[in-house]
Motif scaffolding. Structure first.
Motif: not given
Lengths: 322, 381
Positions: A243, A1-5, A246-247, A250, A9
């Motif tokens: 978020p 889990m890495r929920f960052l650009l 971008f969520g 995904l 990007q």
């Protein structure tokens, strides 16, 4: 889990931002609003060269996609700079054509959309298509399927002068009898959400800058709590829309994308109201560039799904969603 | 960019889920804000601690599992999805413990953390005073030097759960007359049953004694109960405030579970033609997801070595306003039953109303956002 650009990007966003900053988009927007598409077409070609449209086109059709996260990154920048044209529509058309049962229309139309030689508009509900006078590929959902419209009717003004609404001429070549409209709608909503987030971020930036230098009663108006708190609320709304965007990129699940769409568009619109109020009378003029973003925030709110339609989509799924 | 948990994290989730399914009380415990409920919740803390589930993010030596922030988020998702009780130990676990990890001594940690983890000692916060709320640095309760420690005198207000808790922590003025009000403050811990302490429970909106006033009259506190340097308490306390406003006080799992329950309520009760109510239910679902993803982004920054700064104020305003809207929607869905004071929804509603006030009012948070995130000029409040 890495929920960052990731670094790549972020670099993509930065390079688009730099290119668009240098392009003086406000004057391009004003020309486009008058039906003068030359500057807009040149800009379109540079955006395509940067790879934005190719992100929605599969490699089999000379694209690089599908890459919804990177596409969202790109569209935030397009929104931030108020870039005119059928941007979302080209992406939605690409998503639609790529998924047709018959690969022939995709093979014929997609490579030029990816390269920027062509642009597309799309009417799924029979009413108006965006910028049908500028788009080179006009797709219309008719009663019997997806058709390549032969032309367009007179331009109808939008609340956003840079959005030129055109009815599409009935008839034309039948490309598919059962096009995957829902799939195209997901891409359209994702791109709209990203564009709206960019519009909102630009409105916030411009307003923060303005209230920092506008002086009344001997102090910057941005030192007043009533002003600060409106801007804080705009910041909160935008930072919680990000978020979701971008969520959704995904998962590309329709409910996730609908949630991102309604949230980003409402955040951008609320920021537009705040931006107008805090600029005062100067913000209420067409000649001041703020109007370019104000108008777009309103238009995007109902484009490709009203707030109510998006909320209904969020609740349309099964039991536990996330 | 990805939202995929590692197999080890998924295994952790499964382990937590299995344990919770076997242990969460079948019937809800009495309200935390009553003597009976407080005792029941304290017993639940002990049950959690017995299998090392009460403080998963702490090091094992203090009763934790050394879980990183992602696992903590996963645990919280499972905890609230299982309908597990509210956490009576949360003030100590979420506010005091992080301060001890950052500013306490090894001896203090060894002395204080294990009994906090089991619920044997429940901690209350003692920040506000009658004349020091948002302007906390103007506080006047004193700490006067004495042999081997300090004598505390003054009055603390709005101390959550102090009516039933064992010990408290807060700021006291140890150096009067400093040039600036946030200088000369000392961070101290004290026993709520020590000689000289009087606790007067105060009923919140629904009358339950959720908080208390605490009167201190020359209450002796040994030197070992000072955290950080005497006179340097403001900096120590602000690191607690950062935790309180940030990732640790309200986990997304709590709101995801509440939004799920709201959707169930809506499906069971709602008039399908009432699209206004439907939109509010959708907003609750969207808000829970937004908060979850916002927190995952923050957790990702932590994993990459970042910290919580003024961004925590975005988080605090969001969840506190979200929580009220969610509960208002539930009460409206319940119709005439929404008036009943004995439902989980009504309890949650009353609790939620305090959210925009405590942990730094939302007005203070908006000032922080405007000045420190947006860079707007400071002005008079």
């Amino acid at each position: 889990m890495r929920f960052l650009l990731d670094a790549e990007q972020r670099a993509f966003a930065d390079s688009l931002d730099a290119m668009l900053t240098a392009a003086d988009t406000p004057s391009v927007v004003r020309d486009w609003s008058r039906g003068d598409h030359d500057g807009g077409r040149a800009l379109w070609s540079r955006i395509a060269k940067a790879g934005v449209f190719a992100l929605a086109v599969p490699e089999a059709y000379e694209g690089m996609g599908p890459h919804p996260v990177e596409l969202a990154v790109g569209f935030v920048e397009l929104g931030r700079h108020a870039v005119p044209g059928p941007l979302v529509e080209t992406v939605a058309a690409a998503a639609l054509l790529a998924e047709l049962a018959d690969p022939l229309p995709a093979g014929r139309l997609l490579p030029s959309l990816a390269s920027g030689e062509a642009s597309a508009t799309l009417a799924l509900d029979g009413a108006y298509a965006l910028d049908g006078d500028a788009a080179t590929t006009r797709l219309a959902l008719a009663a019997d399927g997806l058709r390549l419209a032969p032309g367009h009717g007179p331009v109808r003004a939008s609340l956003d002068p840079a959005r030129r609404l055109t009815p599409l001429t009935p008839g034309g070549e039948l490309l598919a009898t059962a096009p995957p409209v829902a799939h195209a709608l997901v891409w359209a909503r994702l791109a709209t959400a990203a564009q709206a987030l960019g519009v909102g971020l630009a409105l916030l930036d411009r307003t923060v800058a303005y209230v920092g230098q506008r002086t009344q009663f001997g102090v910057p108006v941005g030192s007043f709590q009533a002003v600060k708190h409106r801007l804080a609320d705009a910041k909160i709304a935008l930072e919680f829309a990000r978020p979701l965007l971008f969520g959704a990129a995904l998962t590309m699940a329709p409910a996730d994308v609908a949630a991102a769409k309604v949230t980003a568009c409402e955040a951008a619109y609320a920021t537009a109201r705040t931006a107008l109020q805090l600029h005062g009378a100067i913000g209420y003029t067409a000649e001041y560039d703020l109007s370019l973003w104000l108008a777009k925030a309103r238009a995007l709110r109902t484009a490709w799904g009203t707030p109510a339609q998006c909320r209904a989509e969020v609740l349309s799924g099964g039991a536990r969603r996330w | 960019m990805d939202l995929t948990l590692s197999p080890a994290d998924e295994a952790f989730r499964a382990e937590a889920r299995t344990w919770l399914a076997a242990h969460v009380p079948r019937t809800p415990l009495p309200s935390l804000e009553t003597g009976e409920g407080f005792a029941a919740h304290r017993a639940w803390e002990a049950e959690l601690a017995a299998d090392r589930w009460s403080v998963v993010s702490w090091p094992e030596v203090y009763g934790g599992r050394g879980a990183d922030i992602v696992r903590w988020l996963v645990f919280e998702e499972e905890y609230y999805a299982a309908g597990a009780p509210g956490r009576v130990g949360q003030n100590g676990i979420n506010l005091l413990a992080p301060t001890l990890f950052d500013h306490g001594t090894e001896r203090q940690r060894a002395r204080i953390l294990p009994s906090m983890a089991t619920g044997e000692v429940v901690w209350a916060q003692a920040w506000s005073e009658p004349e020091a709320g948002s302007d906390l640095a103007s506080l006047t309760s004193r700490a006067v030097r004495t042999d081997g420690g300090w004598l505390l005198s003054g009055q603390k207000a709005w101390s959550s759960r102090a009516a039933f808790a064992d010990r408290a922590f807060g700021l006291f003025r140890s150096e009067p007359g400093t040039p600036r009000p946030h200088q000369g403050l000392t961070y101290l811990m004290f026993d709520l049953r020590a000689p000289g302490v009087t606790v007067r429970p105060v009923g919140r909106l629904d009358g339950r004694p959720a908080f208390a006033e605490v009167f201190l009259d020359e209450v002796f506190v040994p030197d070992e109960d000072v955290i950080g340097e005497p006179g340097g308490g403001w900096r120590v306390a602000m690191s607690t405030a950062g935790n309180e406003r940030g990732l640790t006080l309200r986990s997304p799992g709590r709101f995801l579970a509440a939004a799920d329950r709201l959707v169930d309520l809506w499906r069971g009760r709602a008039d399908p033609s009432d699209t206004a109510l439907r939109d509010r239910v959708a907003d609750a679902v969207i808000g829970a997801r937004a908060y979850q993803l916002f927190t995952y982004a923050g957790a990702s920054r932590f994993l990459d070595g970042g910290t919580t700064g003024p961004e925590a104020s975005l988080n605090k305003v969001f969840w506190s306003e979200y929580d009220i809207a969610l509960h208002e929607t539930a009460l409206d869905l319940l119709g005439p039953d929404g008036e009943s004071a004995d439902t989980d929804w009504s309890e949650g509603y009353v609790f939620s109303l305090a959210g925009p006030i405590y942990a730094g009012t939302n007005e203070i948070q908006r000032d922080i956002i405007a000045e420190r995130l947006l860079g707007l000029p400071k002005g008079r409040r």
